[in-house]
Design a protein around this motif. Structure first.
Motif, PDB file in Angstrom:
ATOM      1  N   LEU A   1     -23.487  62.927  33.377  1.00  0.00           N
ATOM      2  CA  LEU A   1     -22.150  63.200  33.879  1.00  0.00           C
ATOM      3  C   LEU A   1     -22.003  61.962  34.982  1.00  0.00           C
ATOM      4  O   LEU A   1     -22.622  61.334  35.287  1.00  0.00           O
ATOM      5  N   VAL A   2     -20.580  62.065  35.282  1.00  0.00           N
ATOM      6  CA  VAL A   2     -20.235  60.990  36.311  1.00  0.00           C
ATOM      7  C   VAL A   2     -19.808  61.760  37.802  1.00  0.00           C
ATOM      8  O   VAL A   2     -19.248  62.601  37.910  1.00  0.00           O
ATOM      9  N   MET A   3     -20.020  61.088  38.764  1.00  0.00           N
ATOM     10  CA  MET A   3     -19.893  61.243  40.038  1.00  0.00           C
ATOM     11  C   MET A   3     -18.943  60.235  40.715  1.00  0.00           C
ATOM     12  O   MET A   3     -19.224  59.090  40.582  1.00  0.00           O
ATOM     13  N   GLY A   4     -17.687  60.597  40.998  1.00  0.00           N
ATOM     14  CA  GLY A   4     -16.913  59.459  41.345  1.00  0.00           C
ATOM     15  C   GLY A   4     -16.897  59.627  43.022  1.00  0.00           C
ATOM     16  O   GLY A   4     -17.136  60.321  43.646  1.00  0.00           O
ATOM     17  N   ILE A   5     -16.708  58.286  43.495  1.00  0.00           N
ATOM     18  CA  ILE A   5     -16.903  58.002  44.899  1.00  0.00           C
ATOM     19  C   ILE A   5     -15.570  58.136  45.804  1.00  0.00           C
ATOM     20  O   ILE A   5     -14.651  57.252  45.504  1.00  0.00           O
ATOM     21  N   LEU A   6     -15.544  59.092  46.581  1.00  0.00           N
ATOM     22  CA  LEU A   6     -14.585  59.041  47.585  1.00  0.00           C
ATOM     23  C   LEU A   6     -15.201  58.458  48.938  1.00  0.00           C
ATOM     24  O   LEU A   6     -15.460  59.460  49.613  1.00  0.00           O
TER      25      LEU A   6
END
Length: 290
Positions: A30-35
């Motif tokens: 899965l993908v974790m997006g950086i904010l």
């Protein structure tokens, strides 16, 4: 020959996370997006300066394939300045609350090494705590995770973000250090009742360029710990420096590095560029099912 012989041994790696009652499968990465709710993160395009911009970016990341959104208010780039606890809270809590309300389907991770920030973030809707220090910078962190009962990303680092570049000597070997470090921390977390743990080897944290690439090549060794791996390589110095480009030009190199990480057992990719990471996973998975 590999010291741990992980490639020759079948390990049963945990493949699910319980995030607020939602069971998340990691059978397919899965993908974790950086904010980044910070003004000084190393990659300028990852910074968000107001809530409207944050919500727009969060929505785009989810549309592009992110399962998790990682919100941070303290830059951990090498030499980053100190940020007070209150300033970190002021940066991240409004973002967590706004994202949780606008996108209830999003699984929110909070990038913090402070127990109070973890506790208040969970109260605002965070599902995961992402601690770059593995509990070493706040003695109350591991106990707090145990009380919260939420997944914990356990990263390897030495020193602090300000001093970590001085702690790159591993007399007993880098892999041996990571195995020992993770084994001790996992035992403490299990004793506190923590059920869901992800491991982050900490690329760029207290590691030289050569050590980063050695680690990338030997990620499979960590499978002996039987826990999922979160890998954060996105646009880091280990990518842009050898290529003699800027972080803004490091997307092609990031895709290559993420591909290698997936082939070596990564379960979650923590990235700035969600669409490209999701496509990378899709193609790598095609090779596994062909």
């Amino acid at each position: 020959m590999s010291l741990f012989k992980a490639k020759d041994t079948l390990f049963c790696k945990k493949s699910t996370l319980n995030c607020g009652g939602r069971l998340v499968s990691l059978e397919v990465p899965l993908v974790m997006g950086i904010l980044n709710a910070t003004p000084d993160s190393f990659y300028a395009n990852s910074r968000v300066s107001n809530l409207d911009m944050t919500l727009t970016r969060a929505g785009q990341m989810l549309a592009d394939g992110a399962t998790f959104l990682d919100i941070g208010g303290y830059s951990t780039r090498p030499g980053a300045p100190e940020v007070s606890e209150q300033e970190e809270l002021d940066r991240v809590l409004p973002v967590i609350e706004a994202v949780a309300q606008a996108y209830p389907e999003a699984l929110i991770s909070v990038d913090t090494f402070r127990a109070r920030v973890a506790r208040e973030a969970a109260q605002k809707g965070a599902h995961i705590i992402n601690d770059v220090s593995g509990g070493s910078l706040d003695e109350g962190m591991l106990e707090t995770i145990g009380r919260l009962g939420i997944p914990y990303i356990l990263m390897h680092m030495r020193g602090t973000p300000q001093t970590m570049a001085s702690y790159t000597e591993y007399p007993n070997g880098l892999l041996e250090e990571l195995i020992s470090y993770f084994t001790e921390k996992i035992a403490r977390l299990r004793a506190l009742g923590v059920k869901d743990i992800l491991l982050d080897p900490g690329f760029g944290f207290a590691k030289t360029m050569d050590q980063n690439y050695f680690l990338l090549n030997h990620l499979r060794e960590l499978e002996m710990l039987e826990l999922p791996l979160l890998i954060g390589l996105s646009r880091k110095g280990m990518i842009y420096k050898p290529l003699q480009v800027t972080p803004a030009e490091a997307l092609p190199g990031t895709i290559v590095a993420n591909t290698l990480a997936l082939l070596n057992g990564a379960n979650i990719l923590r990235v700035h560029d969600v669409k490209e990471a999701a496509q990378t996973i899709q193609l790598v998975e095609k090779t596994r099912t062909a």
